[in-house]
Design a protein around this motif. Structure first.
Motif, PDB file in Angstrom:
ATOM      1  N   LEU A  28      -0.674   3.741   3.014  1.00 34.50           N
ATOM      2  CA  LEU A  28      -0.031   4.218   1.792  1.00 34.50           C
ATOM      3  C   LEU A  28      -0.995   5.032   0.937  1.00 34.50           C
ATOM      4  O   LEU A  28      -0.557   5.888   0.164  1.00 34.50           O
ATOM      5  CB  LEU A  28       0.537   3.043   0.992  1.00 34.50           C
ATOM      6  N   ILE A  29      -2.269   4.753   1.095  1.00 28.44           N
ATOM      7  CA  ILE A  29      -3.269   5.549   0.371  1.00 28.44           C
ATOM      8  C   ILE A  29      -3.383   6.942   0.984  1.00 28.44           C
ATOM      9  O   ILE A  29      -3.555   7.930   0.268  1.00 28.44           O
ATOM     10  CB  ILE A  29      -4.632   4.823   0.382  1.00 28.44           C
ATOM     11  N   ALA A  30      -3.263   7.013   2.299  1.00 31.36           N
ATOM     12  CA  ALA A  30      -3.410   8.304   2.997  1.00 31.36           C
ATOM     13  C   ALA A  30      -2.201   9.192   2.709  1.00 31.36           C
ATOM     14  O   ALA A  30      -1.095   8.708   2.496  1.00 31.36           O
ATOM     15  CB  ALA A  30      -3.529   8.067   4.498  1.00 31.36           C
ATOM     16  N   PRO A  31      -2.398  10.499   2.723  1.00 34.57           N
ATOM     17  CA  PRO A  31      -1.274  11.418   2.446  1.00 34.57           C
ATOM     18  C   PRO A  31      -0.393  11.618   3.686  1.00 34.57           C
ATOM     19  O   PRO A  31      -0.442  12.652   4.346  1.00 34.57           O
ATOM     20  CB  PRO A  31      -1.974  12.711   2.034  1.00 34.57           C
ATOM     21  N   LEU A  32       0.396  10.603   4.016  1.00 35.15           N
ATOM     22  CA  LEU A  32       1.331  10.679   5.146  1.00 35.15           C
ATOM     23  C   LEU A  32       2.745  10.494   4.627  1.00 35.15           C
ATOM     24  O   LEU A  32       2.969   9.995   3.529  1.00 35.15           O
ATOM     25  CB  LEU A  32       1.025   9.584   6.175  1.00 35.15           C
ATOM     26  N   GLY A  33       3.694  10.836   5.469  1.00 34.52           N
ATOM     27  CA  GLY A  33       5.089  10.610   5.114  1.00 34.52           C
ATOM     28  C   GLY A  33       5.427   9.132   5.218  1.00 34.52           C
ATOM     29  O   GLY A  33       4.754   8.352   5.898  1.00 34.52           O
TER      30      GLY A  33
END
Length: 98
Positions: A28-33
């Motif tokens: 959730l921290i990473a910029p993913l969908g």
């Protein structure tokens, strides 16, 4: 070491939930969908459960075969020591019957 299949299932489920929770937080921290986060979390949870179950099977395979008996089986088959001694001291064929 003896662990019941139910206890192993609970332990493996807790391990997979813990791994899934950590993965969810990190993803959730990473910029993913959102779909990628959910799919990755579910994959890690299911694979960690499978790996933990396989590790349990390997450990059982590596353990030496032991002759274990449950106390309830021992007591139902043989009875108490006092009863065994009484039965061994009793002559089952009466002398007047011969």
């Amino acid at each position: 070491m003896y662990i019941s299949p139910r206890a192993a299932r609970v332990r493996n489920s807790l391990v997979s939930l813990f791994n899934g929770g950590i993965t969810l937080i990190l993803l959730l921290i990473a910029p993913l969908g959102l779909a990628a986060v959910i799919v990755n979390t579910l994959l890690i949870m299911s694979l960690s459960y499978i790996i933990a179950s396989l590790a349990d099977r390997v450990i059982v395979w590596l353990l030496p075969v032991s002759q274990t008996e449950l106390f309830s089986e021992i007591s139902s088959q043989s009875g108490s020591l006092r009863r065994q001694r009484q039965q061994s001291n009793v002559d089952h064929s009466p002398h007047w019957y011969q």
